[in-house]
Design an enzyme around this catalytic site. Structure first.
Site, PDB file in Angstrom:
ATOM      1  N   HIS A   7      37.911  32.302  47.868  1.00 33.69           N
ATOM      2  CA  HIS A   7      39.158  31.596  47.000  1.00 33.69           C
ATOM      3  C   HIS A   7      39.854  32.663  46.395  1.00 33.69           C
ATOM      4  O   HIS A   7      39.190  33.777  45.999  1.00 33.69           O
ATOM      5  CB  HIS A   7      38.349  30.393  46.041  1.00 33.69           C
ATOM      6  CG  HIS A   7      37.565  30.898  44.921  1.00 33.69           C
ATOM      7  ND1 HIS A   7      36.207  30.891  45.110  1.00 33.69           N
ATOM      8  CD2 HIS A   7      37.872  31.477  43.723  1.00 33.69           C
ATOM      9  CE1 HIS A   7      35.702  31.348  44.104  1.00 33.69           C
ATOM     10  NE2 HIS A   7      36.543  31.767  43.013  1.00 33.69           N
ATOM     11  N   HIS A  79      41.107  36.563  39.691  1.00 35.76           N
ATOM     12  CA  HIS A  79      40.076  37.126  40.835  1.00 35.76           C
ATOM     13  C   HIS A  79      40.260  36.645  42.099  1.00 35.76           C
ATOM     14  O   HIS A  79      40.843  35.551  42.220  1.00 35.76           O
ATOM     15  CB  HIS A  79      38.752  37.011  40.075  1.00 35.76           C
ATOM     16  CG  HIS A  79      38.325  35.635  40.087  1.00 35.76           C
ATOM     17  ND1 HIS A  79      38.455  34.641  39.030  1.00 35.76           N
ATOM     18  CD2 HIS A  79      37.684  34.895  40.819  1.00 35.76           C
ATOM     19  CE1 HIS A  79      37.738  33.714  39.310  1.00 35.76           C
ATOM     20  NE2 HIS A  79      37.406  33.612  40.633  1.00 35.76           N
ATOM     21  N   GLU A 130      34.889  38.532  42.658  1.00 40.72           N
ATOM     22  CA  GLU A 130      33.755  37.468  42.414  1.00 40.72           C
ATOM     23  C   GLU A 130      32.797  37.631  43.888  1.00 40.72           C
ATOM     24  O   GLU A 130      33.457  37.644  44.947  1.00 40.72           O
ATOM     25  CB  GLU A 130      34.047  36.147  41.922  1.00 40.72           C
ATOM     26  CG  GLU A 130      32.785  35.120  42.133  1.00 40.72           C
ATOM     27  CD  GLU A 130      33.633  33.873  41.871  1.00 40.72           C
ATOM     28  OE1 GLU A 130      34.647  33.446  41.690  1.00 40.72           O
ATOM     29  OE2 GLU A 130      32.573  32.922  41.423  1.00 40.72           O
TER      30      GLU A 130
HETATM   31  C1  LIG Z   1      33.346  28.102  37.370  1.00 42.35           C
HETATM   32  C2  LIG Z   1      33.231  29.367  38.062  1.00 42.35           C
HETATM   33  C3  LIG Z   1      34.242  29.917  38.744  1.00 42.35           C
HETATM   34  C4  LIG Z   1      33.697  30.100  40.344  1.00 42.35           C
HETATM   35  O1  LIG Z   1      32.543  30.030  40.411  1.00 42.35           O
HETATM   36  O2  LIG Z   1      34.608  30.648  41.260  1.00 42.35           O
HETATM   37  C5  LIG Z   1      34.769  31.052  38.120  1.00 42.35           C
HETATM   38  O3  LIG Z   1      35.491  32.080  39.086  1.00 42.35           O
HETATM   39  S1  LIG Z   1      34.480  31.434  36.549  1.00 42.35           S
HETATM   40  C6  LIG Z   1      35.728  32.581  36.311  1.00 42.35           C
HETATM   41  C7  LIG Z   1      35.816  33.044  34.789  1.00 42.35           C
HETATM   42  N1  LIG Z   1      34.632  34.135  34.564  1.00 42.35           N
HETATM   43  C8  LIG Z   1      34.770  35.221  34.804  1.00 42.35           C
HETATM   44  O4  LIG Z   1      35.894  35.824  34.776  1.00 42.35           O
HETATM   45  C9  LIG Z   1      33.604  36.086  34.423  1.00 42.35           C
HETATM   46  C10 LIG Z   1      33.902  37.786  34.739  1.00 42.35           C
HETATM   47  N2  LIG Z   1      34.932  38.310  33.771  1.00 42.35           N
HETATM   48  C11 LIG Z   1      34.630  38.940  32.805  1.00 42.35           C
HETATM   49  O5  LIG Z   1      33.572  39.001  32.181  1.00 42.35           O
HETATM   50  C12 LIG Z   1      35.919  39.373  31.872  1.00 42.35           C
HETATM   51  O6  LIG Z   1      36.876  38.709  32.228  1.00 42.35           O
HETATM   52  C13 LIG Z   1      36.232  40.919  32.276  1.00 42.35           C
HETATM   53  C14 LIG Z   1      35.029  41.728  31.482  1.00 42.35           C
HETATM   54  C15 LIG Z   1      36.402  41.114  33.319  1.00 42.35           C
HETATM   55  C16 LIG Z   1      37.344  41.057  31.292  1.00 42.35           C
HETATM   56  O7  LIG Z   1      37.257  40.412  29.963  1.00 42.35           O
HETATM   57  P1  LIG Z   1      38.441  41.035  28.807  1.00 42.35           P
HETATM   58  O8  LIG Z   1      39.652  40.793  29.369  1.00 42.35           O
HETATM   59  O9  LIG Z   1      38.096  40.200  27.576  1.00 42.35           O
HETATM   60  O10 LIG Z   1      37.914  42.403  28.627  1.00 42.35           O
HETATM   61  P2  LIG Z   1      38.956  43.784  28.616  1.00 42.35           P
HETATM   62  O11 LIG Z   1      40.208  43.227  27.798  1.00 42.35           O
HETATM   63  O12 LIG Z   1      37.833  44.729  27.593  1.00 42.35           O
HETATM   64  O13 LIG Z   1      39.087  43.937  29.831  1.00 42.35           O
HETATM   65  C17 LIG Z   1      38.557  45.417  30.492  1.00 42.35           C
HETATM   66  C18 LIG Z   1      39.724  45.826  31.438  1.00 42.35           C
HETATM   67  O14 LIG Z   1      39.717  45.082  32.566  1.00 42.35           O
HETATM   68  C19 LIG Z   1      41.210  44.561  32.697  1.00 42.35           C
HETATM   69  N3  LIG Z   1      40.944  43.162  33.238  1.00 42.35           N
HETATM   70  C20 LIG Z   1      40.438  41.997  32.371  1.00 42.35           C
HETATM   71  N4  LIG Z   1      40.572  41.047  33.172  1.00 42.35           N
HETATM   72  C21 LIG Z   1      41.079  41.190  34.331  1.00 42.35           C
HETATM   73  C22 LIG Z   1      41.279  40.687  35.687  1.00 42.35           C
HETATM   74  N5  LIG Z   1      41.038  39.350  35.770  1.00 42.35           N
HETATM   75  N6  LIG Z   1      41.814  41.263  36.904  1.00 42.35           N
HETATM   76  C23 LIG Z   1      42.207  42.678  36.665  1.00 42.35           C
HETATM   77  N7  LIG Z   1      41.950  43.403  35.333  1.00 42.35           N
HETATM   78  C24 LIG Z   1      41.385  42.732  34.214  1.00 42.35           C
HETATM   79  C25 LIG Z   1      41.885  44.440  31.294  1.00 42.35           C
HETATM   80  O15 LIG Z   1      43.204  44.535  31.502  1.00 42.35           O
HETATM   81  C26 LIG Z   1      41.208  45.873  30.946  1.00 42.35           C
HETATM   82  O16 LIG Z   1      41.933  46.783  31.419  1.00 42.35           O
HETATM   83  P3  LIG Z   1      42.629  47.889  30.334  1.00 42.35           P
HETATM   84  O17 LIG Z   1      43.113  48.871  31.385  1.00 42.35           O
HETATM   85  O18 LIG Z   1      41.204  48.721  29.696  1.00 42.35           O
HETATM   86  O19 LIG Z   1      43.430  47.229  29.406  1.00 42.35           O
HETATM   87 CO   LIG Z   2      36.008  31.937  41.045  1.00 41.17          CO
END
Ligand SMILES: CC[C@H](C(=O)O)C(=O)SCCNC(=O)CCNC(=O)[C@H](O)C(C)(C)COP(=O)(O)OP(=O)(O)OC[C@H]1O[C@@H](n2cnc3c(N)ncnc32)[C@H](O)[C@@H]1OP(=O)(O)O
Ligand SMILES: [Co+2]
Length: 134
Positions: A7, A79, A130
Site C-alpha cells: 500500500h 509512507h 513499512e
Molecule cells: C495501522 C497500521 C498501518 C499499517 O499497518 O499499514 C500503518 O501504516 S500505521 C502508520 C503510522 N505509524 C508510523 O508511521 C510509525 C513509524 N513512524 C514513526 O515512528 C514517525 O512517524 C517518524 C519517526 C518516522 C517521524 O516522527 P516525527 O515526524 O515525530 O519525527 P521527526 O520530526 O523527528 O522526523 C524525523 C525526520 O524524518 C522526517 N519525516 C517524518 N515523517 C516522515 C515521513 N512520513 N516521510 C518522510 N520523512 C519523514 C522529518 O521531516 C524529519 O526530517 P528532518 O529533515 O530532520 O526535519
Molecule cells: Co501502512
C-alpha cells in the site's frame, strides 16, 4: 528481499472528506474508518486493482503522524509498504547494512493483522518505508 507494493499511505487532515473524494470523485472502493489505537491512527482503505491506498488520520494524543501533518497541513504521502517473505530475516539483514528500524525493532501487527516494521525515512531517500510480512 522486498516484494509486492502492499500500500501507499496518505496522511489527511479530514478523513471523511478524503474518503468522499476517493469514493465519489475518483470512483474508488473505500472501507469504513478503522480505528487503530495501537498505531495512533484511524485508517480508511482504498482498494485498487493492483494495490491499496491507506488514508490515515491521527488518533489520540501521541499519534506518530501528527508531526507530519503539522508540517504538511494539506496532507501528503506518508509512507509506502513493501511485502517481505520473512520480516525478521529482512529486519536483521537491513540492520546489518546499517538501516535504522524504528521503535523497539520488534514487528507489531499492522492494519492487515500481519507483522509490520518501519524503516527510518532518512535512510531511504526521504521515504518512510513499512515492511509487512507477506
Ligand atoms: C495501522 C497500521 C498501518 C499499517 O499497518 O499499514 C500503518 O501504516 S500505521 C502508520 C503510522 N505509524 C508510523 O508511521 C510509525 C513509524 N513512524 C514513526 O515512528 C514517525 O512517524 C517518524 C519517526 C518516522 C517521524 O516522527 P516525527 O515526524 O515525530 O519525527 P521527526 O520530526 O523527528 O522526523 C524525523 C525526520 O524524518 C522526517 N519525516 C517524518 N515523517 C516522515 C515521513 N512520513 N516521510 C518522510 N520523512 C519523514 C522529518 O521531516 C524529519 O526530517 P528532518 O529533515 O530532520 O526535519
Ligand atoms: Co501502512
Amino acid at each position: 528481499m522486498i516484494g509486492r507494493l502492499n500500500h501507499v499511505a496518505i496522511a489527511v487532515p479530514d478523513l471523511e472528506a478524503a474518503t468522499a473524494t476517493y469514493r465519489d470523485t475518483l470512483g474508488a472502493t473505500v472501507s469504513e474508518p478503522v480505528p487503530q489505537p495501537a498505531h495512533g491512527v484511524t485508517v480508511v482503505f482504498v482498494t485498487l486493482p493492483n494495490t491499496k491506498i491507506e488514508l490515515l488520520h491521527p488518533m489520540g494524543e501521541k499519534s506518530p503522524i501528527q508531526g507530519f501533518l503539522d508540517k504538511n497541513p494539506a496532507g501528503g504521502i506518508h509512507h509506502v509498504c513493501y511485502e517481505v517473505e520473512d520480516i525478521l530475516a529482512a529486519r536483521d539483514r537491513l540492520k546489518e547494512q546499517g538501516l535504522r528500524v524504528l521503535g523497539d525493532g520488534e514487528p507489531r501487527l499492522g492494519a492487515h493483522d500481519k507483522p509490520v516494521l518501519f524503516l527510518h525515512p532518512k535512510d531511504l531517500y526521504g521515504t518512510l518505508v513499512e515492511l509487512e510480512q507477506a
